[in-house]
Enzyme design. Structure first.
Site, PDB file in Angstrom:
ATOM      1  N   GLU A 262       8.771  -1.422 -43.427  1.00 40.50           N
ATOM      2  CA  GLU A 262       9.344  -0.225 -42.770  1.00 40.50           C
ATOM      3  C   GLU A 262      10.561   0.188 -43.578  1.00 40.50           C
ATOM      4  OE1 GLU A 262      10.220  -0.055 -38.558  1.00 40.50           O
ATOM      5  OE2 GLU A 262       8.483  -1.340 -38.137  1.00 40.50           O
TER       6      GLU A 262
ATOM      7  N   GLU B 137       9.573  -7.426 -36.105  1.00 39.32           N
ATOM      8  CA  GLU B 137      10.999  -7.472 -35.738  1.00 39.32           C
ATOM      9  C   GLU B 137      11.266  -8.455 -34.596  1.00 39.32           C
ATOM     10  OE1 GLU B 137      12.562  -3.482 -35.189  1.00 39.32           O
ATOM     11  OE2 GLU B 137      12.372  -3.071 -37.325  1.00 39.32           O
TER      12      GLU B 137
HETATM   13  O1  AHR Z   1       9.556   2.906 -36.851  1.00 39.82           O
HETATM   14  C1  AHR Z   1      10.139   2.962 -35.571  1.00 39.82           C
HETATM   15  C2  AHR Z   1      10.545   1.597 -35.041  1.00 39.82           C
HETATM   16  O2  AHR Z   1      11.582   1.102 -35.856  1.00 39.82           O
HETATM   17  C3  AHR Z   1       9.495   0.512 -35.084  1.00 39.82           C
HETATM   18  O3  AHR Z   1       8.681   0.503 -33.966  1.00 39.82           O
HETATM   19  C4  AHR Z   1      10.322  -0.736 -35.146  1.00 39.82           C
HETATM   20  O4  AHR Z   1       9.654  -1.781 -35.804  1.00 39.82           O
HETATM   21  C5  AHR Z   1      11.596  -0.311 -35.831  1.00 39.82           C
HETATM   22  O5  AHR Z   1      12.707  -0.746 -35.145  1.00 39.82           O
END
Ligand code: AHR
Length: 503
Positions: free
Chosen positions: A292, A173
């Protein structure tokens, strides 16, 4: 009663399903590592300090791949802190989650845990506070056989054989202002290019993922993907997508419709990647890693993200999932499978406690959250090729998404065994649905091996320590297979799986 119809033909295939879409994510965050997968004092602890109950549930969940060590944590992490004798490892401030990191769990413990859990590791390198130099050394430590400083360091730490980690992410990110040392697309694209280049020089067999946008709603979305890939197109194999579904307005119709946002997101990112390829007149196709994704909105306030002081492994974002969350997770899995030609990896974020399908009590039991069930169903039965379906279904109106199809479905068929599985979500919250599936060249000599449904009249029902199986799949006795036609009644607001195998 609603009706819906599907036509499936064994000759019409989207793509082989890459089973790495059934991955999850372990970050040094909250109680995911400490109190989640690792708790030396726990009654079920293995000699290495792993919670055996969590290992068992991870196997049952059917996880194929796990991303590690972050997440936002990654962008301030020194991998060297987490290897070697535990008594020598430094205790550090973790700026991402305002916690104290003891480093008692690190690279080698994670690899050992992956081997026990029988799944593939996916590593990420820190390009926040660090960069190409750290990445090449870490890769040498992990994958080079021996005879060099870092590979011999690994051997001196008791790991004679290389870890052979194939799947690597360049950062996390990096577009987000919350990220430690966030970057512009120009900065990150250049770093990803050079980091990817030296990493593939160290080990040309690895696969690399560049960071896409941290969410579709980012103001730089689209431009970010294009500008990053324009620089690192030759070095990387995947671009990442992060997608968390939210139900802030507590409106079930709108919430169920957010599943379709994931479909749009996938198609958009694939198009942008292909635009970069077109500019170069390249046949290379950048694949998508949804590294994610989940439902996450309840446990996202300031008190969930950060606790006062610098505590060790505080409880953070411990979302308690309910029945409607399980429906949305099931719908997202259908979308991922239906995009099997581009989505080649996925990581449900995260595995345990931190927005996880598994919940634990430190020192106590572990149990399955509601979202555990659709994931486990797909990981168990989703094998082979995804068929291209013709789906006829009614719709329901929504404010933000217009008319939304009531039925979401996919069929995966194993061309070797002929076995097939239907995954179907009835998004109507008012009506049951009579489904008829015309299986052409699919059902010859198959029988129904199992038919299950996840249904609850209460969308807010949760699984708890006291009632860990309140929301669990049960048999669907209405499923019938006759003359190449599968029929079943899908209850309102239900997740359904029918598995077909040779009789
Ligand atoms: O999964 C929790 C957080 O969400 C992670 O650390 C980040 O990559 C995302 O914003």
């Amino acid at each position: 009663m609603l009706t819906a119809k599907i036509i499936a033909d064994a000759d019409f295939v989207v793509a082989p399903l890459d089973r790495r879409i059934f991955g999850t994510f372990v970050e040094h965050m909250g109680r995911c590592v400490y109190g989640g997968i690792y708790e030396p004092g726990h009654p079920t602890a293995t000699p290495e300090g792993f919670r055996q109950d969590v290992l068992d549930l991870t196997r049952e969940l059917g996880v194929t791949l796990v991303r590690y060590p972050g997440g936002n944590f990654l962008s301030g992490y020194n991998w060297e802190d987490g290897v070697g004798p535990k008594e020598d490892r430094p205790v550090r401030l973790d700026l991402a989650w305002h916690s104290t990191e003891t480093n008692q769990f690190g690279t080698n413990e994670f690899i050992t845990w992956c081997r026990k859990a029988q799944l593939e590791p996916m590593f990420a390198v820190n390009v926040g506070t660090r960069g190409a130099d750290e990445a090449r050394h870490f890769l040498e430590y992990c994958n080079h056989p021996g005879g060099t400083y870092y590979s011999d360091l690994r051997r001196s730490h008791g790991h004679e054989q290389p870890h052979g980690v194939k799947f690597w992410c360049i950062g996390n990110e990096m577009d987000g202002p919350w990220q430690i040392c966030a970057k512009t697309s120009a900065e990150y694209g250049r770093i990803a290019q050079e980091t990817g280049k030296v990493m593939k020089w160290v080990d040309p067999t690895i696969e690399l993922t560049a960071c896409g946008s941290s969410q579709r709603a980012m103001p730089t979305y689209g431009k970010w993907e294009y500008e990053v890939l324009d620089q690192c197109f030759d070095q990387v194999d995947y671009i990442s997508l992060h997608h968390y579904c939210r139900n802030d307005a507590d409106d079930i119709h709108e919430f169920l419709a957010t599943i379709d946002d994931l479909d749009h997101f996938i198609r958009e990112v694939a198009s942008i990647a292909d635009a970069v390829a077109a500019k170069r007149r390249s046949k290379k196709r950048i694949m998508l890693s949804l590294d994610e994704w989940n439902v996450w909105y309840k446990a996202s306030g300031p008190g969930d993200l950060k606790k006062p002081g610098w505590p060790e492994a505080p409880p953070l974002i411990e979302e308690v999932y309910n029945h409607e969350d399980a429906l949305v997770v099931g719908g997202c899995l259908i979308v991922m499978m239906n995009n099997a030609d581009r989505v080649k990896a996925g990581c449900l974020a995260q595995l345990v406690n931190v927005i996880g399908p598994i919940m634990t009590e430190t020192g106590g039991p572990a149990w399955r959250q509601t979202i555990f069930h659709p994931f486990a169903d797909c990981a168990r039965h989703g094998r082979g090729e995804v068929l291209r379906l013709k789906v006829e279904t009614g719709t329901f109106p929504t404010k933000a998404h217009g008319e939304v199809p009531s039925l979401l479905a996919t069929i995966v068929r194993d061309p070797d065994t002929g076995a097939a599985a239907l995954f179907a979500l009835n998004r109507s919250v008012t009506d049951d649905m009579d489904l008829s599936v015309d299986l052409r060249g699919v059902a010859d000599d198959l029988v129904i091996a199992s038919a299950t449904q996840l249904h609850d009249p209460d969308l807010k029902r949760t699984n708890t320590k006291a009632a860990p199986d309140a929301v669990s799949p049960v048999a669907n006795p209405t499923a019938k297979l006759e003359g190449g036609r599968l029929t079943a009644t899908l209850k309102r607001q239900s997740w359904n799986v029918v598995s077909l195998a040779r009789g």
